[in-house]
Design a protein around this motif. Structure first.
Motif, short mmCIF file in Angstrom:
data_model
loop_
_atom_site.label_atom_id
_atom_site.label_comp_id
_atom_site.label_asym_id
_atom_site.label_seq_id
_atom_site.Cartn_x
_atom_site.Cartn_y
_atom_site.Cartn_z
N THR A 1 -0.76 -4.86 3.59
CA THR A 1 -1.35 -3.76 4.25
C THR A 1 -0.91 -3.93 5.88
OG1 THR A 1 -3.29 -4.53 5.17
CG2 THR A 1 -3.45 -3.70 2.86
N ALA A 2 -0.56 -2.53 6.47
CA ALA A 2 -0.12 -2.50 7.86
C ALA A 2 -1.27 -3.23 8.77
CB ALA A 2 0.08 -1.13 8.28
N ASP B 1 -7.30 0.89 4.90
CA ASP B 1 -6.28 0.60 3.64
C ASP B 1 -6.95 -0.80 2.75
OD1 ASP B 1 -4.68 2.71 3.85
OD2 ASP B 1 -3.33 1.56 4.73
N ARG B 2 -7.23 -1.76 3.84
CA ARG B 2 -7.84 -2.96 3.07
C ARG B 2 -9.09 -2.74 2.58
NH1 ARG B 2 -6.01 -4.77 8.15
NH2 ARG B 2 -8.17 -5.17 8.96
N ILE B 3 -10.13 -1.74 2.94
CA ILE B 3 -11.27 -1.61 2.37
C ILE B 3 -11.31 -0.77 1.22
CG2 ILE B 3 -13.57 -0.35 2.55
CD1 ILE B 3 -13.38 -0.93 5.54
N TYR C 1 -5.61 -9.71 0.34
CA TYR C 1 -4.67 -8.86 1.15
C TYR C 1 -4.18 -9.75 2.13
CZ TYR C 1 -8.35 -8.70 4.91
OH TYR C 1 -9.31 -8.92 5.72
N VAL C 2 -3.02 -9.40 2.68
CA VAL C 2 -2.24 -9.98 3.68
C VAL C 2 -1.60 -8.61 4.57
CG1 VAL C 2 -0.20 -11.37 4.23
CG2 VAL C 2 -1.66 -11.98 2.33
N VAL D 1 0.89 -1.11 0.01
CA VAL D 1 -0.09 0.01 -0.13
C VAL D 1 0.91 1.26 0.03
CG1 VAL D 1 -1.59 1.31 1.34
CG2 VAL D 1 -2.03 -0.94 1.16
N MET D 2 1.78 1.15 0.62
CA MET D 2 2.63 2.50 1.12
C MET D 2 3.87 2.30 0.08
SD MET D 2 1.07 4.12 3.12
CE MET D 2 2.22 5.54 3.49
#
Length: 233
Positions: A83-84, A90-92, A102-103, A57-58
């Motif tokens: 994702t953190a 972030d996941r949504i 996602y993980v 994500v980042m």
């Protein structure tokens, strides 16, 4: 057609994470290529498309979510988002942008490897089958969806959900069976929410082209979903 050694791209600016991810992918027979920023990966996509993208994500030049959205607008490549821990927003947003799974960091390499394998295998076309229900048509081999001859851009996970529901039109499909069909038998808290988010996105895309089509995916409270053979009034 995916080769015997599928190609995965890892897009992450942390060398230690790239090392862990690529090692995990190698255990499942993946070839890999890594990028430390979104820009070079986006440029490379114009000449080569992998079988899977593991995307953080980042990133330094663009968020992984924005890159995922751009990828989804043009290609049907499975995207596994990193994702953190605890960042549910972030996941949504990632799922809304078209990510397939996602993980969360820190993650277990084995879980990541298995999820990557499931996504890559599901992405490979297995049939030239075409499914139709009223003005809805699914071209199975190409993962394409048409409503009244207009193509709807869907993610691999959205397509698989719709495929299972249309294939069993009129039959209530339990949550667990849909999750298994789409993401495999890897048990995890939050899989039902992942399914609900996918169905929500799918309904919106269908209704954007033909109002009422999305409503044919009906929720059966506490049980699962059913695709109505005929549009509901």
């Amino acid at each position: 057609m995916m080769t015997s050694e599928p190609l995965a791209w890892v897009i992450d600016d942390e060398p230690a994470i790239v090392d862990i991810v690529t090692f995990a992918l190698e255990t499942q027979g993946f070839r890999w290529r890594s990028f430390h920023a979104a820009g070079p990966a986006w440029t490379a996509l114009r000449s080569e498309q992998p079988d899977l993208i593991v995307l953080d994500v980042m990133l330094p030049d663009m968020t992984g979510i924005e890159l995922c959205r751009r990828i989804r607008d043009r290609w049907n490549i499975p995207v596994l988002l990193l994702t953190a821990k605890g960042e549910s927003s972030d996941r949504i947003r990632g799922l809304e942008a078209g990510a397939d799974d996602y993980v969360t960091k820190p993650f277990h390499p084995r879980e990541l490897a298995l999820r990557a394998q499931v996504l890559a295998q599901r992405h490979e076309a297995h049939s030239d089958e075409s499914l139709t229900s009223g003005d809805l048509r699914l071209q199975v081999a190409r993962h394409e969806v048409f409503v009244s001859s207009k193509r709807i851009m869907v993610t691999p996970s959205e397509f698989r959900v719709l495929h299972v529901l249309v294939e069993h039109a009129g039959e209530t499909m339990p949550f667990a069976r849909l999750v298994s069909a789409v993401w495999g038998d890897i048990d995890r808290i939050g899989n039902r929410e992942l399914l609900k988010t996918t169905v929500y996105r799918l309904r919106r895309k269908l209704d954007a082209v033909h109002a009422g089509t999305g409503a044919r995916i009906r929720s059966v409270r506490g049980v699962g979903y059913v695709f109505d053979v005929e549009p509901t009034e």
